[in-house]
Scaffold this motif. Sequence first.
Motif, PDB file in Angstrom:
ATOM      1  N   TYR A  75     -90.430  -9.063  18.218  1.00 65.57           N
ATOM      2  CA  TYR A  75     -89.015  -8.720  18.278  1.00 65.57           C
ATOM      3  C   TYR A  75     -88.196  -9.978  18.046  1.00 65.57           C
ATOM      4  CZ  TYR A  75     -89.853  -4.114  20.332  1.00 65.57           C
ATOM      5  OH  TYR A  75     -90.232  -2.808  20.552  1.00 65.57           O
ATOM      6  N   LEU A  89     -82.539  -6.437  21.087  1.00 69.18           N
ATOM      7  CA  LEU A  89     -83.914  -6.671  20.648  1.00 69.18           C
ATOM      8  C   LEU A  89     -84.224  -5.746  19.474  1.00 69.18           C
ATOM      9  CD1 LEU A  89     -85.311  -6.739  24.225  1.00 69.18           C
ATOM     10  CD2 LEU A  89     -85.860  -8.530  22.573  1.00 69.18           C
ATOM     11  N   PHE A 146     -89.513 -12.854  20.332  1.00 74.86           N
ATOM     12  CA  PHE A 146     -90.399 -12.476  21.429  1.00 74.86           C
ATOM     13  C   PHE A 146     -91.585 -11.698  20.888  1.00 74.86           C
ATOM     14  CE2 PHE A 146     -88.258 -13.739  25.195  1.00 74.86           C
ATOM     15  CZ  PHE A 146     -86.895 -13.650  24.951  1.00 74.86           C
ATOM     16  N   GLY A 154     -95.819   0.039  29.628  1.00 72.81           N
ATOM     17  CA  GLY A 154     -94.745  -0.915  29.429  1.00 72.81           C
ATOM     18  C   GLY A 154     -95.240  -2.122  28.652  1.00 72.81           C
ATOM     19  N   TYR A 155     -94.301  -2.812  28.064  1.00 69.45           N
ATOM     20  CA  TYR A 155     -94.630  -4.000  27.290  1.00 69.45           C
ATOM     21  C   TYR A 155     -94.573  -5.233  28.197  1.00 69.45           C
ATOM     22  CZ  TYR A 155     -93.401  -1.182  23.163  1.00 69.45           C
ATOM     23  OH  TYR A 155     -93.308  -0.220  22.197  1.00 69.45           O
ATOM     24  N   PHE A 203     -93.930  -9.206  27.761  1.00 64.88           N
ATOM     25  CA  PHE A 203     -93.375 -10.129  26.776  1.00 64.88           C
ATOM     26  C   PHE A 203     -93.859 -11.546  27.005  1.00 64.88           C
ATOM     27  CE2 PHE A 203     -90.129  -7.863  24.338  1.00 64.88           C
ATOM     28  CZ  PHE A 203     -90.032  -6.686  25.056  1.00 64.88           C
ATOM     29  N   GLY A 204     -93.986 -12.282  25.900  1.00 66.28           N
ATOM     30  CA  GLY A 204     -94.190 -13.718  25.988  1.00 66.28           C
ATOM     31  C   GLY A 204     -92.874 -14.398  26.329  1.00 66.28           C
ATOM     32  N   SER A 205     -92.923 -15.701  26.516  1.00 64.64           N
ATOM     33  CA  SER A 205     -91.743 -16.458  26.938  1.00 64.64           C
ATOM     34  C   SER A 205     -90.715 -16.657  25.837  1.00 64.64           C
ATOM     35  CB  SER A 205     -92.164 -17.826  27.468  1.00 64.64           C
ATOM     36  OG  SER A 205     -93.048 -17.679  28.553  1.00 64.64           O
ATOM     37  N   GLY A 206     -91.097 -16.377  24.604  1.00 65.66           N
ATOM     38  CA  GLY A 206     -90.155 -16.469  23.505  1.00 65.66           C
ATOM     39  C   GLY A 206     -90.225 -17.791  22.765  1.00 65.66           C
ATOM     40  N   ARG A 208     -87.535 -20.061  20.475  1.00 62.14           N
ATOM     41  CA  ARG A 208     -86.166 -20.219  19.968  1.00 62.14           C
ATOM     42  C   ARG A 208     -86.240 -20.960  18.656  1.00 62.14           C
ATOM     43  NH1 ARG A 208     -81.099 -19.637  21.894  1.00 62.14           N
ATOM     44  NH2 ARG A 208     -81.921 -19.143  23.968  1.00 62.14           N
ATOM     45  N   HIS A 245     -88.359   3.530  28.643  1.00 63.40           N
ATOM     46  CA  HIS A 245     -88.716   2.335  29.413  1.00 63.40           C
ATOM     47  C   HIS A 245     -87.431   1.684  29.916  1.00 63.40           C
ATOM     48  CE1 HIS A 245     -92.660   1.327  27.035  1.00 63.40           C
ATOM     49  NE2 HIS A 245     -92.451   2.619  27.019  1.00 63.40           N
ATOM     50  N   TYR A 290     -86.161  -2.262  31.299  1.00 59.74           N
ATOM     51  CA  TYR A 290     -86.502  -3.674  31.420  1.00 59.74           C
ATOM     52  C   TYR A 290     -85.305  -4.430  31.971  1.00 59.74           C
ATOM     53  CZ  TYR A 290     -90.444  -2.676  28.338  1.00 59.74           C
ATOM     54  OH  TYR A 290     -91.586  -2.157  27.798  1.00 59.74           O
ATOM     55  N   GLN A 300     -83.808  -8.477  31.971  1.00 60.63           N
ATOM     56  CA  GLN A 300     -83.951  -9.812  31.406  1.00 60.63           C
ATOM     57  C   GLN A 300     -82.962 -10.756  32.066  1.00 60.63           C
ATOM     58  OE1 GLN A 300     -82.986 -10.208  27.193  1.00 60.63           O
ATOM     59  NE2 GLN A 300     -84.423 -11.899  26.955  1.00 60.63           N
ATOM     60  N   GLY A 341     -82.139 -16.609  29.658  1.00 56.33           N
ATOM     61  CA  GLY A 341     -83.105 -17.596  29.203  1.00 56.33           C
ATOM     62  C   GLY A 341     -84.561 -17.214  29.425  1.00 56.33           C
ATOM     63  N   GLU A 342     -84.788 -16.006  29.877  1.00 55.73           N
ATOM     64  CA  GLU A 342     -86.164 -15.569  30.143  1.00 55.73           C
ATOM     65  C   GLU A 342     -86.516 -14.359  29.287  1.00 55.73           C
ATOM     66  OE1 GLU A 342     -85.920 -16.886  34.860  1.00 55.73           O
ATOM     67  OE2 GLU A 342     -86.714 -14.927  34.302  1.00 55.73           O
ATOM     68  N   ALA A 343     -87.772 -13.969  29.363  1.00 57.74           N
ATOM     69  CA  ALA A 343     -88.234 -12.793  28.631  1.00 57.74           C
ATOM     70  C   ALA A 343     -87.888 -11.523  29.408  1.00 57.74           C
ATOM     71  CB  ALA A 343     -89.736 -12.880  28.420  1.00 57.74           C
ATOM     72  N   PRO A 344     -87.747 -10.409  28.711  1.00 58.66           N
ATOM     73  CA  PRO A 344     -87.561  -9.134  29.418  1.00 58.66           C
ATOM     74  C   PRO A 344     -88.783  -8.825  30.282  1.00 58.66           C
ATOM     75  CG  PRO A 344     -87.049  -8.913  27.086  1.00 58.66           C
ATOM     76  CD  PRO A 344     -87.700 -10.243  27.260  1.00 58.66           C
ATOM     77  N   PHE A 368     -90.717  -5.697  32.359  1.00 63.07           N
ATOM     78  CA  PHE A 368     -90.837  -4.249  32.476  1.00 63.07           C
ATOM     79  C   PHE A 368     -90.569  -3.798  33.911  1.00 63.07           C
ATOM     80  CE2 PHE A 368     -92.378  -0.091  31.692  1.00 63.07           C
ATOM     81  CZ  PHE A 368     -93.286   0.252  32.681  1.00 63.07           C
ATOM     82  N   PHE A 375     -82.155  -3.368  29.835  1.00 63.10           N
ATOM     83  CA  PHE A 375     -82.357  -2.671  28.567  1.00 63.10           C
ATOM     84  C   PHE A 375     -83.155  -1.397  28.800  1.00 63.10           C
ATOM     85  CE2 PHE A 375     -80.903  -5.799  25.558  1.00 63.10           C
ATOM     86  CZ  PHE A 375     -81.132  -7.022  26.165  1.00 63.10           C
ATOM     87  N   PHE A 403     -84.977  -0.644  21.440  1.00 66.12           N
ATOM     88  CA  PHE A 403     -84.314  -1.051  22.667  1.00 66.12           C
ATOM     89  C   PHE A 403     -82.837  -0.726  22.592  1.00 66.12           C
ATOM     90  CE2 PHE A 403     -87.313  -3.170  25.375  1.00 66.12           C
ATOM     91  CZ  PHE A 403     -88.359  -3.473  24.535  1.00 66.12           C
ATOM     92  N   GLY A 404     -82.265  -0.452  23.745  1.00 62.89           N
ATOM     93  CA  GLY A 404     -80.853  -0.160  23.834  1.00 62.89           C
ATOM     94  C   GLY A 404     -80.000  -1.404  23.669  1.00 62.89           C
TER      95      GLY A 404
END
Lengths: 112, 108
Positions: free
Chosen positions: A35, A43, A90, A100-101, A103-106, A108, B32, B34, B36, B39-42, B44, B87, B98-99
Amino acid sequence: DAGITQSPRYKITETGRQVTLMCHQTWSHSYMFWYRQDLGHGLRLIYYSAAADITDKGEVPDGYVVSRSKTENFPLTLESATRSQTSVYFCASSGQVYYGYTFGSGTRLTVV
Amino acid sequence: QQPVQSPQAVILREGEDAVINCSSSKALYSVHWYRQKHGEAPVFLMILLKGGEQKGHDKISASFNEKKQQSSLYLTASQLSYSGTYFCGTEVGNQFYFGTGTSLTVIP
């Protein structure tokens, strides 16, 4: 360590260069996703994979290439980076399509 | 295809309740939720698979109205840790969207 890891965390690249973002998961999850997250767009799915050697386009695939030769890895390549690809990327994985998914830390990415 | 969330942003005081809505123009098969943090990941929160299903996680719960193509997330007695962007995510065909996101800020 168990989990899903992305590398690098930060990347600056020049317009026209090829860049690869890495994603690795240790759960043997079947499903993996890429994403991008941008202000105002939320996203958006770039590519996804249901298993090794099976990939499919998402909502915004243009300019990106993926591969999945091994279950645990799902790299994303920007063939010729453009400024519009500046974003936070991500990677996510899921054991089943209805789970559910995670996620990795992303990563940038800034394209200058 | 992207589900629409409302409100876009909400500010609460600790202990207050909030509802976040997620609506789709397409038929929903699962939803689903989520959260967030900046600065972090979403992360679940929960998934709802069937119309009429309701789920709870601590003081956060959700419902899914399949006929109305809507889902709602309920946060009761909000805590400072609830701050973040929420989200929803919905399955449409063989893809997942995603919304638009709802920014929730809880203040002391």
